[in-house]
Design an enzyme around this catalytic site. Structure first.
Site, PDB file in Angstrom:
ATOM      1  N   GLY A 100      -0.123  -1.389  74.576  1.00 57.61           N
ATOM      2  CA  GLY A 100       0.033  -0.913  73.198  1.00 57.61           C
ATOM      3  C   GLY A 100      -0.745   0.356  72.957  1.00 57.61           C
ATOM      4  N   ASP A 148      -5.279  -3.750  82.256  1.00 58.72           N
ATOM      5  CA  ASP A 148      -5.378  -5.180  81.972  1.00 58.72           C
ATOM      6  C   ASP A 148      -4.018  -5.856  81.862  1.00 58.72           C
ATOM      7  OD1 ASP A 148      -4.781  -4.349  79.409  1.00 58.72           O
ATOM      8  OD2 ASP A 148      -6.902  -4.225  78.863  1.00 58.72           O
ATOM      9  N   PRO A 176       4.044  -1.334  74.493  1.00 55.89           N
ATOM     10  CA  PRO A 176       4.138  -2.795  74.539  1.00 55.89           C
ATOM     11  C   PRO A 176       4.867  -3.359  75.764  1.00 55.89           C
ATOM     12  CG  PRO A 176       5.631  -1.878  72.890  1.00 55.89           C
ATOM     13  CD  PRO A 176       4.904  -0.722  73.477  1.00 55.89           C
ATOM     14  N   MET A 218      -2.522 -11.530  68.216  1.00 54.12           N
ATOM     15  CA  MET A 218      -3.325 -12.634  68.757  1.00 54.12           C
ATOM     16  C   MET A 218      -3.379 -13.800  67.770  1.00 54.12           C
ATOM     17  SD  MET A 218      -6.418 -10.378  70.380  1.00 54.12           S
ATOM     18  CE  MET A 218      -6.541  -9.160  69.091  1.00 54.12           C
ATOM     19  N   LYS A 226      -7.359  -9.648  80.972  1.00 56.14           N
ATOM     20  CA  LYS A 226      -7.925 -10.605  80.012  1.00 56.14           C
ATOM     21  C   LYS A 226      -6.814 -11.519  79.548  1.00 56.14           C
ATOM     22  CE  LYS A 226     -11.073  -7.402  77.773  1.00 56.14           C
ATOM     23  NZ  LYS A 226     -10.468  -6.157  77.315  1.00 56.14           N
TER      24      LYS A 226
HETATM   25  N1  SAH Z   1      -3.709  -2.720  71.789  1.00 52.74           N
HETATM   26  C1  SAH Z   1      -2.577  -3.609  71.719  1.00 52.74           C
HETATM   27  C2  SAH Z   1      -2.920  -4.951  71.123  1.00 52.74           C
HETATM   28  C3  SAH Z   1      -3.855  -5.759  71.965  1.00 52.74           C
HETATM   29  S1  SAH Z   1      -4.197  -7.304  71.241  1.00 52.74           S
HETATM   30  C4  SAH Z   1      -1.469  -2.935  70.900  1.00 52.74           C
HETATM   31  O1  SAH Z   1      -1.700  -1.903  70.285  1.00 52.74           O
HETATM   32  O2  SAH Z   1      -0.356  -3.444  70.928  1.00 52.74           O
HETATM   33  C5  SAH Z   1      -3.105  -8.347  72.120  1.00 52.74           C
HETATM   34  C6  SAH Z   1      -2.025  -8.878  71.209  1.00 52.74           C
HETATM   35  O3  SAH Z   1      -1.042  -7.893  70.985  1.00 52.74           O
HETATM   36  C7  SAH Z   1      -1.246 -10.048  71.785  1.00 52.74           C
HETATM   37  O4  SAH Z   1      -1.928 -11.259  71.589  1.00 52.74           O
HETATM   38  C8  SAH Z   1       0.020  -9.993  70.978  1.00 52.74           C
HETATM   39  O5  SAH Z   1      -0.180 -10.530  69.692  1.00 52.74           O
HETATM   40  C9  SAH Z   1       0.207  -8.503  70.807  1.00 52.74           C
HETATM   41  N2  SAH Z   1       1.123  -7.950  71.803  1.00 52.74           N
HETATM   42  C10 SAH Z   1       0.861  -7.013  72.717  1.00 52.74           C
HETATM   43  N3  SAH Z   1       1.959  -6.708  73.438  1.00 52.74           N
HETATM   44  C11 SAH Z   1       2.947  -7.478  72.958  1.00 52.74           C
HETATM   45  C12 SAH Z   1       4.331  -7.620  73.255  1.00 52.74           C
HETATM   46  N4  SAH Z   1       4.916  -6.918  74.224  1.00 52.74           N
HETATM   47  N5  SAH Z   1       5.060  -8.504  72.555  1.00 52.74           N
HETATM   48  C13 SAH Z   1       4.475  -9.227  71.562  1.00 52.74           C
HETATM   49  N6  SAH Z   1       3.195  -9.129  71.233  1.00 52.74           N
HETATM   50  C14 SAH Z   1       2.436  -8.262  71.899  1.00 52.74           C
END
Ligand code: SAH
Length: 463
Positions: free
Chosen positions: A301, A247, A224, A382, A269
């Site tokens: 993530g 991305d 994250p 999201m 994106k």
């Molecule tokens: N594949 C990613 C999620 C992608 S969807 C994962 O596993 O984390 C994108 C969403 O993830 C964002 O809109 C937000 O809701 C969340 N997100 C990703 N990184 C974040 C972060 N550092 N802090 C808070 N929300 C995060």
């Protein structure tokens, strides 16, 4: 950058050391190792320096310092115990554009001697520009322990192989050959044991393998934000990649771990606004792999959690391109850990659900009555754009308005912000945070009162 790291070739070049004590001995030893032509200038010399002089390894000028001694020297080291003399040497050296190192006086140095790890011809040098020599030394110890002794032999061997490897026509295949050579565990063992003959055979076998580089794609989860949350496998992939396609959610700290020569392609994106359409990304990965490259598809993530990782791999699978996946820490795990909110807890929640605020068409279609059930934690990815709808539907389907919620913005980053409140305030709370943010709903949120270790939660009045 205060000092440019530079490795100097001093073989047979005249250098001067002013001073005849312990420090001068240490510096002279290094300079003799570098095969420099050393002159020592001091009225009195340590025994070791005398002995080197007697063996003809260095020249002695047993007098007080005088500036003419600097003429024709490439480097001078001032190691006297008299600061005034040291400063004079520095000024005179600067006038002559001769690099000067005044021991223990960074302000009077145009060159500094770093802490080194010597696996010649491989050399690691560390410097803090005089600010924290002890830190440099500690780092040296760590790196020293990490680098096996045979690395020098391996580097020498690589030097000897260069001409033969140049015969491999394809540039990428050459690089992949070197990658394989330096990761070759059997060869490393053979070199460490001094089994020269066996090592030669391993190398020949490697050179005789087909050198056609075969492209592949590795889907890597970047975590994250905090680069410390990248896995070791992920790091290794970033270090080997020819090209990295990444991305918006990938943090700068993680990007800085990519191999320097790797090409980096941004296909960012923004929520609801696709800079590069998914179809084009799929095609890009295919094209890059077909050129024989090791492609890393780096995603925020975990790539298999709301990351479209599956969609990208399907295209590769259909095209017969080899691929692999390195998981990452998903935002829910990262944000929960860094805001002191355990996603499950025996007193609060026996279940956790990860929910996306968007389906393919950008809608939020959910089984609201299942989500409104008690004793569970809901994590919305999201979800900001639909916060009002989430609040209304959950309340309508029976989740109490006072259910605790937390919004974690930029989770695990240094700029992480946590806004807490109640479900009935969710729409309003969503206006207080920016993207990316995660919404956590459930009574586990209250545990942050005790467990928040990373930052001060921005608790709303009334909680
Ligand atoms: N594949 C990613 C999620 C992608 S969807 C994962 O596993 O984390 C994108 C969403 O993830 C964002 O809109 C937000 O809701 C969340 N997100 C990703 N990184 C974040 C972060 N550092 N802090 C808070 N929300 C995060």
């Amino acid at each position: 950058m205060d000092f440019l790291p530079l490795f100097c070739q001093l073989q047979h070049k005249p250098v001067l050391i002013v001073g005849g004590g312990e420090v001068a001995v240490r510096k002279a030893r290094l300079l003799l190792d570098a095969k420099a032509r050393v002159t020592i200038n001091a009225p009195h010399l340590e025994h070791q320096l005398m002995s080197w002089a007697e063996q003809g390894l260095l020249t002695v000028c047993a007098a007080d310092f005088h500036p003419e001694l600097l003429d024709g020297k490439w480097l001078v080291i001032a190691a006297t115990d008299n600061p005034e003399v040291n400063h004079q040497i520095f000024s005179e050296a600067s006038l002559r554009q001769t690099f000067c190192n005044v021991v223990d006086s960074p302000a009077h140095c145009s060159a500094i001697m770093p802490a080194i790890i010597d696996r010649s011809p491989l050399m690691v040098a560390i410097s803090s520009a005089g600010a924290a020599p002890v830190l440099s030394r500690q780092l040296r110890e760590k790196i020293e322990a990490m680098l096996p002794q045979h690395l020098g032999q391996l580097a020498t061997l690589a030097g000897r192989l260069r001409e033969r490897v140049k015969l491999i026509p394809d540039k990428l295949a050459r690089r992949h050959f070197w990658e394989r050579l330096f990761r070759h565990e059997r060869l490393a063992r053979q070199l460490a044991r001094g089994q020269q003959q066996a090592a030669e055979e391993s190398i020949n076998a490697l050179l005789n393998e087909p050198q056609q580089s075969k492209g592949c794609v590795t889907l890597v989860g970047a975590g994250p934000g905090d680069a410390g949350l990248l896995t070791l496998n992920g790091l290794q992939q970033l270090q080997q990649a020819d090209v990295v396609v990444y991305d918006r959610l990938v943090s700068d700290d993680v990007l800085s771990l990519i191999r320097r020569d790797a090409e980096q392609i941004f296909v960012g994106k923004e929520a609801g606004r696709h800079c590069v359409p998914q179809q084009a990304i799929n095609q890009l990965l295919l094209d890059q792999a077909r050129q024989g490259k090791q492609v890393v598809r780096l995603k925020g993530g975990d790539p298999f959690i709301f990351g479209r990782g599956g969609e990208e791999l399907e295209t590769l699978a259909e095209a017969g391109i080899p691929f692999s996946v390195v998981p990452g820490i998903t935002a829910a795990s990262g944000c929960a850990a860094y805001s002191g909110i355990p996603l499950t807890h025996r007193d609060h929640a026996q279940r956790v659900q990860f929910i996306t605020g968007h389906d393919k068409e950008g809608n939020i279609a959910q089984e609201w009555s299942a989500l409104a059930a008690p004793r569970q934690t809901l994590v919305f990815y999201m979800g900001l754009a639909h916060a009002g709808r989430i609040q209304d539907e959950l309340q309508t389907h029976g989740l109490p308005g006072h259910t605790p919620v937390a919004l974690v913005e930029q989770g695990t980053h240094l700029q992480q912000r946590v806004v807490r409140g109640e479900l009935q305030q969710l729409a309003q709370l969503a206006t207080q945070v920016g993207s990316p943010s995660l919404i956590i709903i459930g009574s586990v949120v209250t545990l942050a009162d005790k467990l928040d270790w990373y930052g001060e939660a921005n608790t709303l009045a009334g909680m």
